[in-house]
Write an enzyme that holds these catalytic residues in place. Structure first.
Site, PDB file in Angstrom:
ATOM      1  N   CYS A 116      13.424  10.308   7.322  1.00 19.40           N
ATOM      2  CA  CYS A 116      13.398   9.746   8.685  1.00 19.40           C
ATOM      3  C   CYS A 116      14.775   9.845   9.335  1.00 19.40           C
ATOM      4  O   CYS A 116      14.875  10.005  10.544  1.00 19.40           O
ATOM      5  CB  CYS A 116      12.911   8.314   8.658  1.00 19.40           C
ATOM      6  SG  CYS A 116      13.673   7.342   7.369  1.00 19.40           S
ATOM      7  N   GLU A 138      10.161   0.533  10.393  1.00 20.27           N
ATOM      8  CA  GLU A 138      11.165   1.576  10.193  1.00 20.27           C
ATOM      9  C   GLU A 138      10.441   2.890  10.437  1.00 20.27           C
ATOM     10  O   GLU A 138       9.597   3.294   9.641  1.00 20.27           O
ATOM     11  CB  GLU A 138      11.736   1.460   8.772  1.00 20.27           C
ATOM     12  CG  GLU A 138      13.075   2.122   8.642  1.00 20.27           C
ATOM     13  CD  GLU A 138      12.937   3.565   8.222  1.00 20.27           C
ATOM     14  OE1 GLU A 138      12.884   4.433   9.133  1.00 20.27           O
ATOM     15  OE2 GLU A 138      12.880   3.821   7.022  1.00 20.27           O
ATOM     16  N   GLU A 180      10.120  14.712  16.034  1.00 21.46           N
ATOM     17  CA  GLU A 180      10.457  14.708  14.616  1.00 21.46           C
ATOM     18  C   GLU A 180       9.591  15.774  13.929  1.00 21.46           C
ATOM     19  O   GLU A 180       8.365  15.682  13.943  1.00 21.46           O
ATOM     20  CB  GLU A 180      10.149  13.322  14.037  1.00 21.46           C
ATOM     21  CG  GLU A 180      10.571  13.170  12.605  1.00 21.46           C
ATOM     22  CD  GLU A 180      10.336  11.751  12.069  1.00 21.46           C
ATOM     23  OE1 GLU A 180       9.256  11.198  12.305  1.00 21.46           O
ATOM     24  OE2 GLU A 180      11.251  11.222  11.413  1.00 21.46           O
ATOM     25  N   GLY A 219       6.999   4.450   8.386  1.00 21.75           N
ATOM     26  CA  GLY A 219       6.121   5.591   8.617  1.00 21.75           C
ATOM     27  C   GLY A 219       6.310   6.131  10.020  1.00 21.75           C
ATOM     28  O   GLY A 219       7.397   6.009  10.595  1.00 21.75           O
ATOM     29  N   SER A 220       5.247   6.685  10.569  1.00 20.68           N
ATOM     30  CA  SER A 220       5.365   7.353  11.863  1.00 20.68           C
ATOM     31  C   SER A 220       5.440   6.345  13.008  1.00 20.68           C
ATOM     32  O   SER A 220       4.928   5.231  12.911  1.00 20.68           O
ATOM     33  CB  SER A 220       4.172   8.274  12.063  1.00 20.68           C
ATOM     34  OG  SER A 220       2.992   7.513  12.108  1.00 20.68           O
ATOM     35  N   THR A 221       6.050   6.781  14.100  1.00 20.67           N
ATOM     36  CA  THR A 221       6.171   5.922  15.280  1.00 20.67           C
ATOM     37  C   THR A 221       4.788   5.591  15.830  1.00 20.67           C
ATOM     38  O   THR A 221       4.546   4.456  16.262  1.00 20.67           O
ATOM     39  CB  THR A 221       7.059   6.624  16.328  1.00 20.67           C
ATOM     40  OG1 THR A 221       8.356   6.797  15.727  1.00 20.67           O
ATOM     41  CG2 THR A 221       7.203   5.812  17.590  1.00 20.67           C
ATOM     42  N   LYS A 247       0.846  -1.206   0.000  1.00 24.84           N
ATOM     43  CA  LYS A 247       0.000   0.000   0.000  1.00 24.84           C
ATOM     44  C   LYS A 247       0.874   1.246   0.000  1.00 24.84           C
ATOM     45  O   LYS A 247       1.584   1.520   0.959  1.00 24.84           O
ATOM     46  CB  LYS A 247      -0.917   0.050   1.230  1.00 24.84           C
ATOM     47  CG  LYS A 247      -1.932   1.191   1.081  1.00 24.84           C
ATOM     48  CD  LYS A 247      -2.544   1.643   2.374  1.00 24.84           C
ATOM     49  CE  LYS A 247      -1.805   2.759   3.053  1.00 24.84           C
ATOM     50  NZ  LYS A 247      -1.846   4.068   2.358  1.00 24.84           N
TER      51      LYS A 247
HETATM   52  P1  NDP Z   1       1.825   7.585   8.734  1.00 27.72           P
HETATM   53  O1  NDP Z   1       2.621   6.722   9.624  1.00 27.72           O
HETATM   54  O2  NDP Z   1       0.413   7.847   9.065  1.00 27.72           O
HETATM   55  O3  NDP Z   1       1.839   7.005   7.239  1.00 27.72           O
HETATM   56  C1  NDP Z   1       2.670   5.968   6.746  1.00 27.72           C
HETATM   57  C2  NDP Z   1       1.849   4.958   5.963  1.00 27.72           C
HETATM   58  O4  NDP Z   1       0.995   4.219   6.851  1.00 27.72           O
HETATM   59  C3  NDP Z   1       0.917   5.567   4.934  1.00 27.72           C
HETATM   60  O5  NDP Z   1       0.834   4.711   3.821  1.00 27.72           O
HETATM   61  C4  NDP Z   1      -0.390   5.611   5.697  1.00 27.72           C
HETATM   62  O6  NDP Z   1      -1.511   5.750   4.888  1.00 27.72           O
HETATM   63  C5  NDP Z   1      -0.352   4.294   6.436  1.00 27.72           C
HETATM   64  N1  NDP Z   1      -1.217   4.175   7.602  1.00 27.72           N
HETATM   65  C6  NDP Z   1      -1.825   5.151   8.323  1.00 27.72           C
HETATM   66  N2  NDP Z   1      -2.512   4.622   9.347  1.00 27.72           N
HETATM   67  C7  NDP Z   1      -2.336   3.274   9.297  1.00 27.72           C
HETATM   68  C8  NDP Z   1      -2.793   2.175  10.099  1.00 27.72           C
HETATM   69  N3  NDP Z   1      -3.543   2.352  11.163  1.00 27.72           N
HETATM   70  N4  NDP Z   1      -2.409   0.917   9.762  1.00 27.72           N
HETATM   71  C9  NDP Z   1      -1.621   0.704   8.689  1.00 27.72           C
HETATM   72  N5  NDP Z   1      -1.173   1.708   7.895  1.00 27.72           N
HETATM   73  C10 NDP Z   1      -1.513   2.986   8.193  1.00 27.72           C
HETATM   74  O7  NDP Z   1       2.593   8.946   8.562  1.00 27.72           O
HETATM   75  P2  NDP Z   1       1.972  10.357   8.098  1.00 27.72           P
HETATM   76  O8  NDP Z   1       1.979  10.373   6.635  1.00 27.72           O
HETATM   77  O9  NDP Z   1       0.679  10.638   8.758  1.00 27.72           O
HETATM   78  O10 NDP Z   1       3.032  11.367   8.677  1.00 27.72           O
HETATM   79  C11 NDP Z   1       2.954  11.770  10.040  1.00 27.72           C
HETATM   80  C12 NDP Z   1       4.309  11.960  10.625  1.00 27.72           C
HETATM   81  O11 NDP Z   1       4.974  10.719  10.604  1.00 27.72           O
HETATM   82  C13 NDP Z   1       5.213  12.887   9.861  1.00 27.72           C
HETATM   83  O12 NDP Z   1       5.046  14.193  10.239  1.00 27.72           O
HETATM   84  C14 NDP Z   1       6.559  12.363  10.231  1.00 27.72           C
HETATM   85  O13 NDP Z   1       6.973  12.932  11.439  1.00 27.72           O
HETATM   86  C15 NDP Z   1       6.337  10.896  10.426  1.00 27.72           C
HETATM   87  N6  NDP Z   1       6.735  10.108   9.244  1.00 27.72           N
HETATM   88  C16 NDP Z   1       7.892   9.428   9.326  1.00 27.72           C
HETATM   89  C17 NDP Z   1       8.322   8.703   8.240  1.00 27.72           C
HETATM   90  C18 NDP Z   1       9.591   7.977   8.281  1.00 27.72           C
HETATM   91  O14 NDP Z   1      10.052   7.496   7.259  1.00 27.72           O
HETATM   92  N7  NDP Z   1      10.182   7.832   9.420  1.00 27.72           N
HETATM   93  C19 NDP Z   1       7.582   8.656   6.988  1.00 27.72           C
HETATM   94  C20 NDP Z   1       6.321   9.375   7.028  1.00 27.72           C
HETATM   95  C21 NDP Z   1       5.952  10.057   8.135  1.00 27.72           C
HETATM   96  P3  NDP Z   1      -1.920   7.258   4.435  1.00 27.72           P
HETATM   97  O15 NDP Z   1      -0.983   7.590   3.362  1.00 27.72           O
HETATM   98  O16 NDP Z   1      -3.270   7.186   3.950  1.00 27.72           O
HETATM   99  O17 NDP Z   1      -1.798   8.118   5.650  1.00 27.72           O
END
Ligand code: NDP
Length: 475
Positions: A289, A255, A386, A233-235, A181
């Site tokens: 990240c 990660e 972050e 993605g996010s923590t 996804k």
């Molecule tokens: P998210 O963790 O929400 O998004 C990462 C991915 O997870 C996206 O594909 C998202 O879908 C999906 N997702 C969201 N909720 C769920 C769930 N409950 N179960 C499974 N998958 C899910 O990050 P955000 O985009 O909201 O960013 C928020 C903050 O996270 C940023 O400000 C940053 O600080 C941090 N971040 C860190 C990253 C890293 O590489 N370390 C990368 C991205 C964000 P969708 O796209 O629809 O939200």
């Protein structure tokens, strides 16, 4: 200061289509979810409509991946799998210009980054892992390591195609099938990758791509037919996934975020260090990240260093991501722009000194000027959280021990940087720093052969290199 004439890359190269669909069982199909409109964050114009998955689509994709695993991919000899993976790598390289322009349009990142970093590194991940496919027995993970089955993978928006490659390439090399996804705001390059995968004649169902929002991610990671979950993605979301997978027996790698320290000692070549600090935090608008978002500079050179840093940042060009001269592009979404703006406001409220680059910003689109906070203390939110934007927090230290204590004073532990002339100090520091990746006299270097991953709230598991194979094998 030089005035640069515009040098825009043509957006026609992106071959943008008005609509995109899910990729399931080797076919592009309409999803039953609410279609989403993906926008260009630099102009706020709609780029394309993208069909999204619902619960049944997730189920169909996981079942297709299972069939492909049981009937074809899981038992195919590694040398045969490698041919497909090499083919994907080559086709990505052939279409690299198109992919770079599309990535820049959908994400907002400068074309020079998409062109020189994202796309070549994504293709390199497929090349690298193709090489492993028939050598898994020599990876030090047992004489005949077996794949896990179906991998459910969820990726973020900061490096859309590169993250897809990080996830898909090792999974395929190890004999797993995939349901991925992409992020809601950046689905396009993953769907062009699906096109490449179709043209490479990968057996149907080996890779499935399901655009959609977080609910699709949750549906996928919780699906009973998934054997392994890989998430970047996010923590917060990482913790949610870990909680919901507890006791399920699924293998998991996370990660997550970071708050990396970039440590500059007084004996460092300061001009070179300035370049590294600028690259560490302003590369990809700070949506990284492992971004070097905390600068720790030795007190004796702090004033001189900050002066050089401001002068260098002032020369960064912010604007049209498709312009080849642009250094800092658009923030990926309005939501992210709001988050950055709010965190920056807390920095000012908590008493840090804010400096903002005097660069002009475009009238339209989501832009944020490079910002540096001096006089930051450890307790401030801008030193702990972050920000995921072009914002640098500067702290000082007097001794190496203090530098280590401050660098490690974070709930994260993804990356760190050391700038010094002394090799012995580099080795000593690297041993003390609690970070998965430590760069010395450089920063943000990515290579498929090098494992990447974190400690603590930055997650667990490694991606890339020999260590990264372990996450996709039953060892
Ligand atoms: P998210 O963790 O929400 O998004 C990462 C991915 O997870 C996206 O594909 C998202 O879908 C999906 N997702 C969201 N909720 C769920 C769930 N409950 N179960 C499974 N998958 C899910 O990050 P955000 O985009 O909201 O960013 C928020 C903050 O996270 C940023 O400000 C940053 O600080 C941090 N971040 C860190 C990253 C890293 O590489 N370390 C990368 C991205 C964000 P969708 O796209 O629809 O939200």
């Amino acid at each position: 200061m030089w005035e640069y004439a515009p040098a825009p890359e043509s957006r026609d190269i992106a071959n943008l289509k008005p609509s995109y669909r899910l990729f399931v069982d080797g076919e592009f199909v309409e999803g039953a979810g609410e279609p989403l409109k993906t926008i260009n964050p630099a102009t706020e114009e709609v780029l394309a409509e993208v069909s999204t998955a619902d619960k049944n689509d997730v189920d169909r994709a996981v079942k297709a991946a299972r069939r492909a695993y049981d009937r074809v991919w899981g038992k195919m000899p590694g040398a045969e799998r490698a041919k497909y993976i090499y083919r994907i790598a080559r086709m990505m390289a052939e279409r690299s210009r198109e992919l770079a322009v599309l990535e820049s349009l959908d994400n907002g990142k400068p074309i020079k980054e998409a062109r020189d970093v994202d796309i070549p590194t994504a293709s390199a991940h497929f090349f690298y892992h193709a090489g492993w496919a028939d050598k898994l027995g020599y990876a030090g993970l047992g004489p005949d390591p077996k794949p896990l089955g179906v991998a459910g993978q969820v990726i973020p928006w900061n490096f859309p195609l590169l993250m897809a490659a990080w996830k898909i390439a090792p999974a395929l090399a190890c004999g797993n099938t995939v349901v991925l996804k992409p992020a809601e705001t950046t689905p396009l390059t993953a769907l062009v990758l699906a096109e490449i995968i179709q043209q490479a004649e990968l057996p149907p169902g080996v890779v499935n791509i399901l655009p959609g929002a977080g609910d699709v991610g949750a549906e996928l990671t919780n699906h009973a037919g998934v054997d392994k979950v890989a998430f970047t993605g996010s923590t917060d979301v990482g913790k949610l996934i870990q909680r919901s997978l507890a006791g399920s027996g699924k293998k998991l790698t996370l990660e997550l975020g970071g708050k990396a320290a970039n440590v500059v000692f007084d004996d460092a070549p300061l001009d070179q260090a300035v370049e590294g600090i600028v690259n560490g935090i302003f590369f990809n608008q700070g949506h990284v990240c492992c971004a070097g978002s905390r600068l720790l500079v030795q007190e004796s050179v702090a004033d001189e260093f900050l002066e050089k840093l401001h002068a260098r940042i002032t020369t960064l060009r912010i604007g049209d991501p498709l312009d080849k001269n642009t250094d800092v592009g658009a923030i990926n979404s309005r939501e992210q722009l709001t988050r950055i703006t709010e965190l920056v406001a807390t920095g000012e409220e908590e008493g840090a000194e804010k400096w903002v680059s005097p660069c002009p910003l475009p009238d339209k689109g989501f832009f944020f000027a490079p910002t540096v906070f001096a006089g930051v203390s450890q307790a401030m939110r801008i030193a702990r959280e972050e920000i995921f934007g072009p914002v640098l927090s500067v702290l000082t230290f007097r001794t190496p021990d203090e530098a280590v204590a401050k660098a490690n004073n974070t709930p994260y532990g993804l990356s760190a940087g050391i700038w010094t002339d002394k090799g012995s100090r580099i080795l000593w520091m690297a041993n003390q720093l609690r970070a998965g990746v430590v760069w010395a006299n450089t920063f943000n270097r990515f290579d498929p052969t090098a494992p990447f991953g974190g400690y603590q709230e930055s997650g667990f598991g490694r991606e890339g290199g020999r260590a990264g194979l372990e996450a996709y094998l039953d060892v």
